[in-house]
Design a protein around this motif. Structure first.
Motif, PDB file in Angstrom:
ATOM      1  N   GLY A  89     103.234-112.928  85.991  1.00 54.81           N
ATOM      2  CA  GLY A  89     103.435-111.992  87.092  1.00 54.81           C
ATOM      3  C   GLY A  89     102.129-111.647  87.792  1.00 54.81           C
ATOM      4  O   GLY A  89     101.052-112.123  87.439  1.00 54.81           O
ATOM      5  N   GLU A  90     102.245-110.768  88.786  1.00 53.85           N
ATOM      6  CA  GLU A  90     101.096-110.331  89.590  1.00 53.85           C
ATOM      7  C   GLU A  90     100.451-109.063  89.042  1.00 53.85           C
ATOM      8  O   GLU A  90      99.397-108.657  89.502  1.00 53.85           O
ATOM      9  CB  GLU A  90     101.551-110.077  91.034  1.00 53.85           C
ATOM     10  N   GLU A  91     101.104-108.402  88.085  1.00 56.66           N
ATOM     11  CA  GLU A  91     100.594-107.150  87.524  1.00 56.66           C
ATOM     12  C   GLU A  91     100.490-107.255  86.009  1.00 56.66           C
ATOM     13  O   GLU A  91     101.019-108.194  85.407  1.00 56.66           O
ATOM     14  CB  GLU A  91     101.517-105.987  87.895  1.00 56.66           C
ATOM     15  N   ASP A  92      99.827-106.263  85.418  1.00 58.60           N
ATOM     16  CA  ASP A  92      99.786-106.201  83.960  1.00 58.60           C
ATOM     17  C   ASP A  92     101.204-106.112  83.426  1.00 58.60           C
ATOM     18  O   ASP A  92     102.044-105.393  83.988  1.00 58.60           O
ATOM     19  CB  ASP A  92      99.023-104.961  83.480  1.00 58.60           C
ATOM     20  N   ALA A  93     101.480-106.827  82.361  1.00 60.83           N
ATOM     21  CA  ALA A  93     102.767-106.707  81.675  1.00 60.83           C
ATOM     22  C   ALA A  93     102.590-105.696  80.545  1.00 60.83           C
ATOM     23  O   ALA A  93     101.543-105.636  79.899  1.00 60.83           O
ATOM     24  CB  ALA A  93     103.209-108.051  81.120  1.00 60.83           C
ATOM     25  N   LEU A  94     103.619-104.901  80.317  1.00 57.62           N
ATOM     26  CA  LEU A  94     103.618-103.922  79.236  1.00 57.62           C
ATOM     27  C   LEU A  94     104.853-104.181  78.395  1.00 57.62           C
ATOM     28  O   LEU A  94     105.969-104.209  78.926  1.00 57.62           O
ATOM     29  CB  LEU A  94     103.653-102.495  79.799  1.00 57.62           C
ATOM     30  N   MET A  95     104.635-104.392  77.103  1.00 56.44           N
ATOM     31  CA  MET A  95     105.781-104.626  76.232  1.00 56.44           C
ATOM     32  C   MET A  95     105.623-103.854  74.929  1.00 56.44           C
ATOM     33  O   MET A  95     104.517-103.540  74.496  1.00 56.44           O
ATOM     34  CB  MET A  95     105.958-106.113  75.946  1.00 56.44           C
ATOM     35  N   CYS A  96     106.759-103.526  74.329  1.00 51.93           N
ATOM     36  CA  CYS A  96     106.795-102.962  72.995  1.00 51.93           C
ATOM     37  C   CYS A  96     106.861-104.128  72.021  1.00 51.93           C
ATOM     38  O   CYS A  96     107.520-105.137  72.291  1.00 51.93           O
ATOM     39  CB  CYS A  96     108.044-102.099  72.806  1.00 51.93           C
TER      40      CYS A  96
END
Length: 179
Positions: A147-154
């Motif tokens: 993607g174009e942004e930071d990914a945030l995952m649990c």
């Protein structure tokens, strides 16, 4: 039938500490965002090899599978770990394998290409907001932020202290010793 901790009268991390009120005990089991910080050093040895592996872990319950031995700012756990992970745009979690636990990724935001491999068979899919995957033990997994942004995952691992994951024998990180 009872479990071993009951049979041996061993205190578990979830037992109410002696002398603590119910409120004190419950407050000790709350991990607030305001008291967390992202740990960019948990997997720094990977980013030192190649900056594309730079990512950060924020621990909530247990220390996870990154190799961090202790973190006094987490809720102790008996059966799993839970953290969040930031993967910057263009970065990736290298292929790795947990032999002892199932690992769950729940994408809060972003767009990750997930690559799974076992016994020469390969599966790829795209995970986006609120998608989840449960990866069984013995399956290599790799997450790439496309993607174009930071990914945030649990990230949740199914053990109190998972074994440190391994890399494919032909991957450069397999030859690197942790700090």
């Amino acid at each position: 039938m009872t479990d071993m901790s009951e049979q041996n009268h061993v205190k578990s991390s979830w037992d109410q500490p002696e002398g603590a009120s119910f409120g004190e005990w419950m407050e000790s089991r709350v991990a607030r965002l305001s008291t967390r910080k992202y740990d960019w050093n948990a997997l720094k040895f990977q980013a030192d090899y190649d900056p594309k592996y730079g990512r950060a872990q924020m621990r909530y319950i247990g220390t996870g599978g990154t190799g961090v031995a202790t973190d006094t700012n987490v809720i102790p756990s008996e059966n799993f770990t839970f953290s969040t992970m930031i993967i910057p745009a263009g970065h990736e979690g290298p292929p790795h394998l947990h032999i002892d636990v199932e690992e769950v990724f729940f994408v809060l935001r972003g767009k990750l290409k997930l690559v799974l491999e076992k016994d020469g068979e390969r599966f790829e899919t795209i995970l986006t907001d609120r998608d989840v995957v449960s990866v069984p033990p013995g399956v290599y997994r790799e997450e790439i932020n496309i993607g174009e942004e930071d990914a945030l995952m649990c990230v949740m691992l199914g053990a109190k202290k998972p074994l440190t994951p391994t890399y494919p024998a032909d991957h450069p990180l397999a030859q690197i010793k942790r700090g």
